[in-house]
Motif scaffolding. Structure first.
Motif, mmCIF file in Angstrom:
data_model
loop_
_atom_site.group_PDB
_atom_site.id
_atom_site.type_symbol
_atom_site.label_atom_id
_atom_site.label_comp_id
_atom_site.label_asym_id
_atom_site.label_seq_id
_atom_site.Cartn_x
_atom_site.Cartn_y
_atom_site.Cartn_z
ATOM 1 N N ILE A 138 0.822 -1.225 0.000
ATOM 2 C CA ILE A 138 0.000 0.000 0.000
ATOM 3 C C ILE A 138 0.851 1.268 0.000
ATOM 4 O O ILE A 138 0.544 2.227 -0.712
ATOM 5 C CB ILE A 138 -0.973 -0.030 1.200
ATOM 6 C CG1 ILE A 138 -2.043 -1.111 0.954
ATOM 7 C CG2 ILE A 138 -1.639 1.336 1.404
ATOM 8 C CD1 ILE A 138 -2.995 -1.317 2.086
ATOM 9 N N MET A 162 -7.692 -1.171 -6.702
ATOM 10 C CA MET A 162 -8.763 -0.275 -6.243
ATOM 11 C C MET A 162 -9.889 -0.169 -7.268
ATOM 12 O O MET A 162 -11.045 0.022 -6.910
ATOM 13 C CB MET A 162 -8.200 1.144 -5.997
ATOM 14 C CG MET A 162 -7.234 1.229 -4.843
ATOM 15 S SD MET A 162 -8.074 1.296 -3.261
ATOM 16 C CE MET A 162 -8.794 2.928 -3.321
ATOM 17 N N PRO A 209 -13.881 -3.371 -7.167
ATOM 18 C CA PRO A 209 -15.272 -2.924 -7.301
ATOM 19 C C PRO A 209 -15.911 -3.399 -8.602
ATOM 20 O O PRO A 209 -17.081 -3.774 -8.619
ATOM 21 C CB PRO A 209 -15.165 -1.394 -7.269
ATOM 22 C CG PRO A 209 -13.909 -1.134 -6.526
ATOM 23 C CD PRO A 209 -12.978 -2.244 -6.887
ATOM 24 N N VAL A 210 -15.112 -3.419 -9.692
ATOM 25 C CA VAL A 210 -15.673 -3.873 -10.977
ATOM 26 C C VAL A 210 -16.079 -5.348 -10.879
ATOM 27 O O VAL A 210 -17.168 -5.747 -11.294
ATOM 28 C CB VAL A 210 -14.655 -3.648 -12.124
ATOM 29 C CG1 VAL A 210 -15.089 -4.393 -13.382
ATOM 30 C CG2 VAL A 210 -14.497 -2.166 -12.399
ATOM 31 N N SER A 262 -16.881 -7.023 -8.186
ATOM 32 C CA SER A 262 -18.060 -7.248 -7.350
ATOM 33 C C SER A 262 -19.321 -6.770 -8.062
ATOM 34 O O SER A 262 -20.372 -7.394 -7.952
ATOM 35 C CB SER A 262 -17.914 -6.601 -5.972
ATOM 36 O OG SER A 262 -17.592 -5.244 -6.126
ATOM 37 N N ALA A 263 -19.210 -5.686 -8.848
ATOM 38 C CA ALA A 263 -20.376 -5.240 -9.612
ATOM 39 C C ALA A 263 -20.756 -6.287 -10.652
ATOM 40 O O ALA A 263 -21.941 -6.576 -10.861
ATOM 41 C CB ALA A 263 -20.077 -3.910 -10.293
ATOM 42 N N GLY A 278 -20.417 -1.683 -6.353
ATOM 43 C CA GLY A 278 -19.114 -1.176 -6.756
ATOM 44 C C GLY A 278 -18.672 -0.037 -5.853
ATOM 45 O O GLY A 278 -17.533 -0.002 -5.375
ATOM 46 N N THR A 314 -17.686 -1.307 -2.302
ATOM 47 C CA THR A 314 -16.406 -2.018 -2.344
ATOM 48 C C THR A 314 -15.259 -1.018 -2.435
ATOM 49 O O THR A 314 -14.257 -1.109 -1.716
ATOM 50 C CB THR A 314 -16.342 -2.971 -3.565
ATOM 51 O OG1 THR A 314 -17.574 -3.658 -3.651
ATOM 52 C CG2 THR A 314 -15.203 -3.942 -3.460
ATOM 53 N N PHE A 315 -15.443 -0.019 -3.307
ATOM 54 C CA PHE A 315 -14.412 0.998 -3.490
ATOM 55 C C PHE A 315 -14.178 1.766 -2.189
ATOM 56 O O PHE A 315 -13.048 2.016 -1.778
ATOM 57 C CB PHE A 315 -14.838 1.959 -4.615
ATOM 58 C CG PHE A 315 -13.808 2.984 -4.932
ATOM 59 C CD1 PHE A 315 -12.699 2.656 -5.701
ATOM 60 C CD2 PHE A 315 -13.911 4.298 -4.453
ATOM 61 C CE1 PHE A 315 -11.725 3.600 -5.986
ATOM 62 C CE2 PHE A 315 -12.941 5.243 -4.727
ATOM 63 C CZ PHE A 315 -11.845 4.891 -5.501
ATOM 64 N N LEU A 369 -12.258 -0.371 0.349
ATOM 65 C CA LEU A 369 -10.851 -0.444 -0.062
ATOM 66 C C LEU A 369 -10.145 0.881 0.226
ATOM 67 O O LEU A 369 -9.032 0.929 0.763
ATOM 68 C CB LEU A 369 -10.752 -0.748 -1.564
ATOM 69 C CG LEU A 369 -10.972 -2.193 -1.983
ATOM 70 C CD1 LEU A 369 -10.937 -2.289 -3.501
ATOM 71 C CD2 LEU A 369 -9.905 -3.090 -1.380
ATOM 72 N N GLY A 370 -10.807 1.969 -0.120
ATOM 73 C CA GLY A 370 -10.239 3.296 0.069
ATOM 74 C C GLY A 370 -9.927 3.557 1.531
ATOM 75 O O GLY A 370 -8.848 4.071 1.868
ATOM 76 N N ILE A 394 -9.337 1.339 3.883
ATOM 77 C CA ILE A 394 -8.198 0.508 4.309
ATOM 78 C C ILE A 394 -6.895 1.158 3.869
ATOM 79 O O ILE A 394 -5.958 1.354 4.659
ATOM 80 C CB ILE A 394 -8.315 -0.922 3.718
ATOM 81 C CG1 ILE A 394 -9.519 -1.648 4.345
ATOM 82 C CG2 ILE A 394 -7.029 -1.716 3.942
ATOM 83 C CD1 ILE A 394 -9.844 -2.980 3.705
ATOM 84 N N VAL A 395 -6.847 1.533 2.569
ATOM 85 C CA VAL A 395 -5.620 2.127 2.034
ATOM 86 C C VAL A 395 -5.280 3.419 2.774
ATOM 87 O O VAL A 395 -4.139 3.630 3.207
ATOM 88 C CB VAL A 395 -5.763 2.381 0.512
ATOM 89 C CG1 VAL A 395 -4.609 3.233 -0.008
ATOM 90 C CG2 VAL A 395 -5.816 1.047 -0.222
#
Lengths: 276, 517
Positions: free
Chosen positions: A90, A103, A107-108, A110-111, B494, B497-498, B501-502, B504-505
């Motif tokens: 990271i 990143m 998401p893609v 999971s969508a 989406g 999830t983003f 992730l964001g 966490i980062v």
């Protein structure tokens, strides 16, 4: 089991292990966990026949993930290595591009999962059933009580005592089978009769060593005499196309066809249970 | 010189002997064949090979009488004897949809021994004429639509449609009159169902079948010239079943799926309803087999599969059933509950009476609330079924509540409409009803599967009551009328999830901003 995919997975795992042992490929503990996770996933998805439902695979993979996490926590060094690899990924600018890909990529993915879930054609419900349900202790056949635990095929002893007489029962059983049973259970008793494809559950394959060879003759008598309607609820009596043969056959005809089934498939009935 | 002549004669004698051996096999081979034959084949074909057997009358077509030396499936010309390989092939692959199964269990050697033994039932004939060579079929050129179109003309020129019908559904005008060499009724192949072809489903098999003819049956042999026309006929016949080898096998469905229809469903007749309502609906095909569970058993049902297409709107459900039937029987009437005797080999042939074709689709009257369903034989005393029944000698449908074959009563409410049509070997029957009906099967929920089963009576085959073609329980999916768009949930997932992730980062970066971990 599908031999080819399983063999490929094993070979790939051995290759990884050899490469890492000879320091050609340097794999840390996280990489190994990913490899194991994927290997088990592919083995479950492609290595088993008939294929497992996706929900079952998902359940197994959840357990596998937990197990791998548990494995990781058993060693402080491994934990530290995993943690520093994770943090490094990271914060190290070297990995900026892969990090951005993750990143966006996750998401893609999971969508897409949501999309395929929602557009997938609906699957008919699967029903489970017990294939060899426990028999009742006794049945009534045309007014006569037949004890499924104690009684035996009355013509079985003729096989040693009077082979000529026994042969007549075999022949009569042959007639009964080929006038009544052959449509579903097939000419070779392999469950491939001309109507077999139209029924679900499919007709039993008597050549399969897990069918009649595992059962007492009285069990067969029960299943033949009472058919589908005589099954307990856990064996889905409403689906079975097995006739209740007491409507068609005499007691002797049923015992004879049972003898013929064992003779034709070169199998022996399971011996009577000894009570201790 | 003399020695040379003697040697030549000896050689000739030896080859003759050898040829004889190749036709009939050795004593040991025939003896080994007899052991298998008596165990696996005699129950149908008879211990003497004459088809006098316990099972004979339970099959149609009946088991072959080998003493006649008439073999349907050969690679040799019409009227000739088969080669050893031909006989082996017939045993190994069987004849689909007849009493003759495939025997994958037998090794090549066992098949050879069996073939030699079969020949002994007509030994004289085989010894004298058994060495006819196979016809060289050559390999077929690639399929083409142009060749298929030419093939249609060949099909007409050779009067194939007299038996096989306009669209190849086995419904030609002489189809109902056909008998075999033993005067037993025999049906022409339904060319649209390649998986039922007795002689095999590949394009080479099709060529072989019409070039050699099927001896003992009314199928003659055709030598079609030029050879382009021969392959054109093959391509036309092949196209009737779908121009993909996947149709060499049956492709039965696991479930039926209703299609949502926007607007009112107002059916005038079958032809227009097909155009207006059922054009783009999913077709599911289920196998139909003989009812062999209860008295009145049907050992050779006339129908072997049924198709279903379904539409639903807010209020109505319309089900369209199609199936192939050699001839339409529309007089005499039918009755699902008429009682029939148990068949025995001594029973007189079931040829009396006139019965119409009929069809029923049925559902559990009520949901059981669990996995339990009504007994597949028209329900039971605990759980009944609703039969949507159409006797094709009548124009009205009937709703029958079944609690088993012995308890079939007309339903209190008869709000079921029906339309039917027979066209060139195919029946089409449409049922329409309100989705919701008090005290009867209701399709009031969306995105659910409802159990469904079918039964067909072929009047030509004297089917009535429990002598019928039937299916197992399947299920039909009732869809959601307004299919939700996947876009909203996709964006939402989406985004979340983003976000995770964001976080966490960002968290990691914040904590370790001053250097390595």
């Amino acid at each position: 089991m599908n031999i080819v995919p399983v063999a490929i997975i094993v070979l790939v795992m051995v290759a990884f292990s050899q490469l890492s042992k000879r320091n050609i490929l340097r794999l840390n503990v996280v990489a190994w966990m990913v490899i194991w996770w994927l290997a088990i996933y592919f083995a479950l998805s492609y290595g088993i026949n008939p294929p497992l439902p996706a929900s079952i695979i998902g359940m197994f993979m959840f357990i596998v993930s937990l197990a791998l996490a548990a494995y990781l926590t058993t060693s402080t060094d491994d934990m530290e290595a995993a943690k520093s690899a994770f943090v490094n990924f990271i914060i190290n600018p070297r990995y900026a591009l892969p990090l951005i890909l993750v990143m966006i990529g996750l998401p893609v993915v999971s969508a897409y999962n949501v999309y395929s879930d929602m557009t997938q054609p609906p699957q008919p419900p699967l029903s489970t059933r017990t294939i060899h349900p426990p028999p009742p202790p006794s049945i009534t056949f045309k007014g006569k009580t037949i004890d499924l635990i104690e009684d035996e095929n009355p013509y079985r002893a003729l096989k040693t005592d009077n082979p000529a007489e026994f042969a007549k029962h075999v022949e009569n059983g042959r007639r009964v089978y080929f006038q009544n049973c052959v449509y579903c259970h097939g000419d070779n008793m392999a469950g491939r009769g001309i109507f077999a494809h139209g029924f679900d559950p499919i007709p039993a394959n008597f050549r399969d060593p897990t069918t009649i060879a595992m059962l007492q003759e009285t069990y067969l008598f029960w299943r033949i005499a009472k058919g589908g309607p005589g099954l307990p609820a856990e064996a889905t009596p409403w689906l079975s196309a097995m006739p209740a043969w007491e409507k068609f056959l005499s007691e002797e005809e049923i015992w004879d066809v049972i003898i013929f089934m064992y003779e034709f498939t070169n199998q022996e009935p399971r011996a009577k249970e000894e009570l201790h | 010189m003399r020695n040379l002549i003697i040697f030549a004669i000896l050689c000739l004698a030896l080859t003759q002997l050898n040829a004889q051996q190749n036709i009939m096999g050795s004593d040991a081979q025939r003896a080994a064949g007899k052991v298998i034959y008596d165990d696996k084949c005699a129950q149908c074909h008879g211990y003497e090979g004459d088809a006098a057997s316990v099972a004979k009358t339970y099959f149609r077509p009946q088991p072959r009488d080998f003493t006649a030396a008439t073999y349907k499936f050969r690679s040799t010309p019409n009227g000739e004897l088969p080669t050893t390989e031909d006989i082996k092939r017939s045993i190994r692959l069987g004849m689909p949809y007849t009493g003759m199964p495939a025997w994958p269990e037998f090794s090549d050697q066992e098949l050879t021994n069996l073939a030699y033994y079969l020949k002994t039932f007509a030994q004289d004939v085989f010894e004298e004429y058994g060495s006819t060579p196979s016809i060289d079929l050559q390999s077929p050129p690639a399929y083409s639509d142009a060749s298929r179109d030419r093939g249609r003309m060949v099909y007409e020129e050779n009067q194939c449609l007299d038996c096989h019908g306009e669209y190849g559904r086995g419904d030609g005008k002489s189809a109902p009159t056909l008998v075999d060499q033993w005067n037993e009724p025999i049906r022409p192949a339904d060319l649209t169902k390649r998986w039922t072809y007795r002689g095999g489903a590949t394009r080479t098999d099709i060529a072989r079948t019409f070039i050699t003819g099927l001896d003992g049956s009314p199928m003659p042999s055709y030598s079609i010239e030029p050879i382009e026309d021969q392959w054109a006929l093959v391509d036309y016949v092949y196209s009737l079943g779908g121009t993909d080898d996947k149709y060499n096998e049956a492709n039965y469905s696991v479930a039926a799926f209703a299609t949502p229809y926007k607007g009112d469903i107002v059916i005038q007749d079958v032809a227009s309803a097909k155009q207006t309502y059922f054009q783009n609906t999913e077709v599911s095909t289920f196998p139909v087999v003989g009812q062999v569970v209860e008295p009145g058993r049907a050992f050779f049902p006339g129908v072997n599969s049924i198709n279903i297409q379904t539409i639903v709107n807010e209020d109505d459900i319309a089900i369209m059933l199609t199936w192939h039937d050699m001839s339409a029987e529309t007089s005499g009437g039918n009755d699902p509950s008429v009682e029939l005797p148990i068949y025995t080999p001594d029973s007189p042939p079931d040829t009396m009476g006139q019965y119409s074709d009929a069809v029923a689709v049925f559902f559990p009257t009520q949901e059981s609330g669990g996995p339990e369903k009504p007994y597949l034989m028209f329900g039971d005393s605990k759980l009944s079924v609703d039969l949507w029944y159409s006797d094709l000698s009548k124009s009205e449908a009937q709703v029958i509540v079944g609690k088993g074959i012995k308890s079939m009563e007309p339903a209190a409410e008869q709000n079921l409409q029906t339309w039917s049509e027979y066209d060139n070997g195919q029946w089409t029957v449409i049922f329409q009803r309100k989705r919701v009906q008090e005290g009867a099967v209701s399709f009031d929920q969306e995105d659910v599967f409802v159990p469904i089963a079918f039964t067909v009576w072929d009047g030509y085959n004297k089917e009535r009551g429990n002598k019928r073609g039937m299916t197992s329980w399947y299920s039909i999916h009732i869809p959601t009328l307004q299919k939700p768009s996947p876009v909203g949930p996709m964006v939402e997932t989406g985004f979340w999830t983003f976000l995770v992730l964001g976080l966490i980062v960002a968290g990691v970066k914040l904590r370790y901003r001053n250097g390595d971990a």
